[in-house]
Design an enzyme around this catalytic site. Sequence first.
Site, PDB file in Angstrom:
ATOM      1  N   GLU A 151       6.388  -9.846  12.908  1.00 43.44           N
ATOM      2  CA  GLU A 151       5.729 -11.135  12.646  1.00 43.44           C
ATOM      3  C   GLU A 151       6.758 -12.161  12.124  1.00 43.44           C
ATOM      4  O   GLU A 151       6.780 -13.311  12.571  1.00 43.44           O
ATOM      5  CB  GLU A 151       4.615 -10.884  11.630  1.00 43.44           C
ATOM      6  CG  GLU A 151       3.852 -12.092  11.155  1.00 43.44           C
ATOM      7  CD  GLU A 151       2.871 -11.676  10.043  1.00 43.44           C
ATOM      8  OE1 GLU A 151       2.118 -10.702  10.216  1.00 43.44           O
ATOM      9  OE2 GLU A 151       2.876 -12.343   8.991  1.00 43.44           O
ATOM     10  N   ARG A 199      14.521 -17.178   5.970  1.00 41.93           N
ATOM     11  CA  ARG A 199      13.565 -17.622   4.940  1.00 41.93           C
ATOM     12  C   ARG A 199      14.271 -17.749   3.596  1.00 41.93           C
ATOM     13  O   ARG A 199      14.088 -18.719   2.868  1.00 41.93           O
ATOM     14  CB  ARG A 199      12.418 -16.608   4.805  1.00 41.93           C
ATOM     15  CG  ARG A 199      11.470 -16.630   5.972  1.00 41.93           C
ATOM     16  CD  ARG A 199      10.170 -15.950   5.589  1.00 41.93           C
ATOM     17  NE  ARG A 199       9.328 -15.750   6.760  1.00 41.93           N
ATOM     18  CZ  ARG A 199       8.080 -15.328   6.722  1.00 41.93           C
ATOM     19  NH1 ARG A 199       7.514 -15.050   5.573  1.00 41.93           N
ATOM     20  NH2 ARG A 199       7.375 -15.189   7.819  1.00 41.93           N
ATOM     21  N   LEU A 253     -12.353  -6.385  -5.239  1.00 42.81           N
ATOM     22  CA  LEU A 253     -13.161  -7.307  -4.430  1.00 42.81           C
ATOM     23  C   LEU A 253     -12.598  -8.724  -4.442  1.00 42.81           C
ATOM     24  O   LEU A 253     -13.341  -9.701  -4.522  1.00 42.81           O
ATOM     25  CB  LEU A 253     -14.616  -7.291  -4.919  1.00 42.81           C
ATOM     26  CG  LEU A 253     -15.297  -5.914  -4.857  1.00 42.81           C
ATOM     27  CD1 LEU A 253     -16.680  -5.968  -5.505  1.00 42.81           C
ATOM     28  CD2 LEU A 253     -15.417  -5.423  -3.408  1.00 42.81           C
ATOM     29  N   HIS A 307       5.151  -4.080  11.681  1.00 39.46           N
ATOM     30  CA  HIS A 307       4.345  -5.181  12.227  1.00 39.46           C
ATOM     31  C   HIS A 307       4.716  -6.492  11.532  1.00 39.46           C
ATOM     32  O   HIS A 307       4.946  -7.518  12.167  1.00 39.46           O
ATOM     33  CB  HIS A 307       2.848  -4.884  12.032  1.00 39.46           C
ATOM     34  CG  HIS A 307       1.959  -6.083  12.224  1.00 39.46           C
ATOM     35  ND1 HIS A 307       1.804  -7.056  11.253  1.00 39.46           N
ATOM     36  CD2 HIS A 307       1.221  -6.499  13.275  1.00 39.46           C
ATOM     37  CE1 HIS A 307       1.000  -8.000  11.703  1.00 39.46           C
ATOM     38  NE2 HIS A 307       0.624  -7.688  12.933  1.00 39.46           N
ATOM     39  N   ASN A 308       4.788  -6.442  10.206  1.00 37.54           N
ATOM     40  CA  ASN A 308       5.102  -7.660   9.458  1.00 37.54           C
ATOM     41  C   ASN A 308       6.526  -8.134   9.741  1.00 37.54           C
ATOM     42  O   ASN A 308       6.790  -9.335   9.794  1.00 37.54           O
ATOM     43  CB  ASN A 308       4.888  -7.447   7.965  1.00 37.54           C
ATOM     44  CG  ASN A 308       3.408  -7.417   7.614  1.00 37.54           C
ATOM     45  OD1 ASN A 308       2.565  -7.156   8.471  1.00 37.54           O
ATOM     46  ND2 ASN A 308       3.079  -7.675   6.370  1.00 37.54           N
ATOM     47  N   LYS A 357       2.614  -0.742   9.627  1.00 38.98           N
ATOM     48  CA  LYS A 357       2.183  -2.071   9.165  1.00 38.98           C
ATOM     49  C   LYS A 357       3.397  -2.880   8.684  1.00 38.98           C
ATOM     50  O   LYS A 357       3.508  -4.086   8.933  1.00 38.98           O
ATOM     51  CB  LYS A 357       1.154  -1.933   8.030  1.00 38.98           C
ATOM     52  CG  LYS A 357       0.830  -3.236   7.288  1.00 38.98           C
ATOM     53  CD  LYS A 357       0.075  -4.202   8.148  1.00 38.98           C
ATOM     54  CE  LYS A 357      -0.122  -5.613   7.675  1.00 38.98           C
ATOM     55  NZ  LYS A 357      -0.229  -5.988   6.323  1.00 38.98           N
ATOM     56  N   GLY A 417     -10.802  -7.267  -0.109  1.00 37.81           N
ATOM     57  CA  GLY A 417     -11.802  -6.232  -0.376  1.00 37.81           C
ATOM     58  C   GLY A 417     -13.217  -6.744  -0.146  1.00 37.81           C
ATOM     59  O   GLY A 417     -14.048  -6.058   0.465  1.00 37.81           O
ATOM     60  N   SER A 462      -4.227  -5.580   8.958  1.00 40.41           N
ATOM     61  CA  SER A 462      -3.641  -6.884   9.269  1.00 40.41           C
ATOM     62  C   SER A 462      -4.697  -7.852   9.786  1.00 40.41           C
ATOM     63  O   SER A 462      -5.656  -7.444  10.429  1.00 40.41           O
ATOM     64  CB  SER A 462      -2.541  -6.737  10.333  1.00 40.41           C
ATOM     65  OG  SER A 462      -2.012  -8.007  10.630  1.00 40.41           O
TER      66      SER A 462
HETATM   67  P1  NBP Z   1      -4.832  -9.230  -4.670  1.00 42.11           P
HETATM   68  O1  NBP Z   1      -3.615  -8.620  -4.085  1.00 42.11           O
HETATM   69  O2  NBP Z   1      -4.746 -10.596  -5.225  1.00 42.11           O
HETATM   70  O3  NBP Z   1      -5.382  -8.230  -5.817  1.00 42.11           O
HETATM   71  C1  NBP Z   1      -6.482  -8.585  -6.602  1.00 42.11           C
HETATM   72  C2  NBP Z   1      -7.367  -7.379  -6.825  1.00 42.11           C
HETATM   73  O4  NBP Z   1      -6.654  -6.323  -7.471  1.00 42.11           O
HETATM   74  C3  NBP Z   1      -8.532  -7.750  -7.741  1.00 42.11           C
HETATM   75  O5  NBP Z   1      -9.669  -7.065  -7.307  1.00 42.11           O
HETATM   76  C4  NBP Z   1      -8.031  -7.233  -9.092  1.00 42.11           C
HETATM   77  O6  NBP Z   1      -9.066  -6.975  -9.992  1.00 42.11           O
HETATM   78  C5  NBP Z   1      -7.388  -5.953  -8.662  1.00 42.11           C
HETATM   79  N1  NBP Z   1      -6.512  -5.355  -9.690  1.00 42.11           N
HETATM   80  C6  NBP Z   1      -5.310  -5.764 -10.178  1.00 42.11           C
HETATM   81 BR1  NBP Z   1      -4.471  -7.318  -9.719  1.00 42.11          BR
HETATM   82  N2  NBP Z   1      -4.812  -4.941 -11.096  1.00 42.11           N
HETATM   83  C7  NBP Z   1      -5.708  -3.963 -11.225  1.00 42.11           C
HETATM   84  C8  NBP Z   1      -5.762  -2.812 -12.020  1.00 42.11           C
HETATM   85  N3  NBP Z   1      -4.768  -2.482 -12.855  1.00 42.11           N
HETATM   86  N4  NBP Z   1      -6.856  -2.028 -11.924  1.00 42.11           N
HETATM   87  C9  NBP Z   1      -7.857  -2.335 -11.098  1.00 42.11           C
HETATM   88  N5  NBP Z   1      -7.854  -3.413 -10.284  1.00 42.11           N
HETATM   89  C10 NBP Z   1      -6.791  -4.222 -10.348  1.00 42.11           C
HETATM   90  O7  NBP Z   1      -6.049  -9.180  -3.621  1.00 42.11           O
HETATM   91  P2  NBP Z   1      -6.063  -9.454  -2.032  1.00 42.11           P
HETATM   92  O8  NBP Z   1      -5.316 -10.687  -1.668  1.00 42.11           O
HETATM   93  O9  NBP Z   1      -7.507  -9.338  -1.663  1.00 42.11           O
HETATM   94  O10 NBP Z   1      -5.271  -8.218  -1.426  1.00 42.11           O
HETATM   95  C11 NBP Z   1      -5.659  -6.876  -1.661  1.00 42.11           C
HETATM   96  C12 NBP Z   1      -4.620  -5.964  -1.030  1.00 42.11           C
HETATM   97  O11 NBP Z   1      -4.610  -6.200   0.383  1.00 42.11           O
HETATM   98  C13 NBP Z   1      -3.188  -6.222  -1.503  1.00 42.11           C
HETATM   99  O12 NBP Z   1      -2.502  -4.999  -1.561  1.00 42.11           O
HETATM  100  C14 NBP Z   1      -2.606  -7.093  -0.431  1.00 42.11           C
HETATM  101  O13 NBP Z   1      -1.208  -6.974  -0.336  1.00 42.11           O
HETATM  102  C15 NBP Z   1      -3.304  -6.524   0.806  1.00 42.11           C
HETATM  103  N6  NBP Z   1      -3.411  -7.441   1.936  1.00 42.11           N
HETATM  104  C16 NBP Z   1      -3.664  -8.746   1.757  1.00 42.11           C
HETATM  105  C17 NBP Z   1      -3.805  -9.593   2.841  1.00 42.11           C
HETATM  106  C18 NBP Z   1      -4.119 -11.037   2.657  1.00 42.11           C
HETATM  107  O14 NBP Z   1      -4.110 -11.768   3.666  1.00 42.11           O
HETATM  108  N7  NBP Z   1      -4.418 -11.483   1.443  1.00 42.11           N
HETATM  109  C19 NBP Z   1      -3.668  -9.085   4.129  1.00 42.11           C
HETATM  110  C20 NBP Z   1      -3.449  -7.724   4.298  1.00 42.11           C
HETATM  111  C21 NBP Z   1      -3.322  -6.910   3.193  1.00 42.11           C
HETATM  112  P3  NBP Z   1      -9.550  -8.142 -11.002  1.00 42.11           P
HETATM  113  O15 NBP Z   1     -10.516  -8.976 -10.220  1.00 42.11           O
HETATM  114  O16 NBP Z   1     -10.194  -7.394 -12.096  1.00 42.11           O
HETATM  115  O17 NBP Z   1      -8.339  -8.912 -11.439  1.00 42.11           O
END
Ligand code: NBP
Length: 484
Positions: free
Chosen positions: A191, A289, A12, A187-188, A184, A16, A130
Amino acid sequence: MAASAQIGVTGLAVMGRNLARNFARNGYTVAVHNRTPGRTTELIEEFGHEGTFVPAESPQDFVAALERPRRLLMMVKAGQPTDAVIEEFAPLLESGDMIIDGGNAHFADTRRREQALRRRGIHFVGSGVSGGEEGALHGPSIMPGGSAESYEVLGPMLEKISAHVDGDPCCTHIGTDGAGHFVKMVHNGIEYADMQLIAEAYHLLRAVGGHAPVEIAEIFKRWNQGRLDSYLIEITAEVLAHTDADTGKPFVDVVRDAAEQKGTGRWTVQTALDLGSPVTAIAQATFARVASSRAELREAYRSLPGGTPHAMSPQERDHFTRDVEQALYASKVIAYDQGWTMIRDGAAEYGWDIDLGAVAKIWRGGCIIRAAFLDRIRAARAAAPDLVSLLDEEQFAAEVADAQTSWRTVVASAARQGIPVPAFSAALASYDTLRSEHLPAALIQGQRDFFGAHTYHRTDRPGTFHTRWAEPGRPEVRTDGGAA
Ligand code: NBP
């Protein structure tokens, strides 16, 4: 705990949490879980009123809260955490349940995970998402892979929370196993190319055209009314118009010119090399980059001699601005086409049946490359499903033909004045490679045969040949057993 939730989200952080809210706002009961329970509590405290959430502290409670077949969406950090979460939850699931990975996983990992979970009777749906955190909340573009069977159960929910354009959801079943994450990834890559092309257009308007950032913002705003209308052009105008509060300088002048990346562009280029897909504009954008970030090297060579500056008259500047628009548009057509070619190559390699028109359709909204342009690609592919290249379509071909003089003028001006335009140059070279009757590859075949006896094919008769370069008279032999 009664099983009342139609979907569960574990992980979350920004993505999430917002996807969970999106499901809840759309009327679904959403079970929510996070490794560190504080995030679950925060979500309920801040946004609990937005819909029906079932908070769970333990994995067991989380799974017990899900209606069968269970739909468990994980939004955790890609890589090892994804495997850890799968191992934590899979033993708690039953045959027919689904784990959906909405993170940015590498498609090869998704293929491996899908295969392993399939053996345990669990559907694994690697799904590209995305649109960043705003998209996750208000409607992302969603690219699910996995089995067709899992899409039947899951698809309607994903379609409901996705962005919509002209009433159509920006979500479709891409193909089996890793197809969603592959698309995806591309796509990136696209991008990256689009952002680099826009950045080069800005650089040209500033360094060659002599415009200030705020004037360039106006030019981009104007372009956004026409065929370049897109989210990326829109935000570019916003960034260029922004003034730094501390210094009063244009924001772009106080930001270090070292572009970063999270790696999906790099994956696209690495995979393209494996597939033999010449995604040159995407590759140049990725390398640009990397090169921008090599501060020490750039510092060391700053005093090398460069091109010849030329101060433009107001009339020349207006003309040049129009040339840059043409060059940007033509380069964009090529860069996007390279992405589609790579998807076709990936589909052939991995046995995916990917609807290339549907990919354009679901990228029209929700995602970072959303643009009016994608609706035209969708329409072109709907009219001719076997379309190999956009250059086969009448209107795109005419536009690229019209851009010829401008495109070449812009790349030549940049070279003369010492302004690097790697993506513009790569796109133009890609176009010229396609249209060239003769390429110097014949000479390369000769070199390869000379030093390594790698053989070659002749233009005038079939067979595989080698020239004995060290022997007098350099006799040619046929090496495939056919008659010489
Ligand atoms: P993050 O990529 O920063 O991940 C943080 C989450 O992963 C937290 O909920 C954390 O739990 C959990 N986590 C980790 Br780190 N290690 C864990 C483990 N061993 N067991 C269980 N949970 C674990 O979060 P985000 O930026 O929300 O991105 C989530 C996914 O979506 C990633 O794969 C990211 O590449 C993808 N994504 C991101 C975007 C964007 O714009 N940010 C866009 C599209 C896709 P905790 O709270 O307990 O540390």
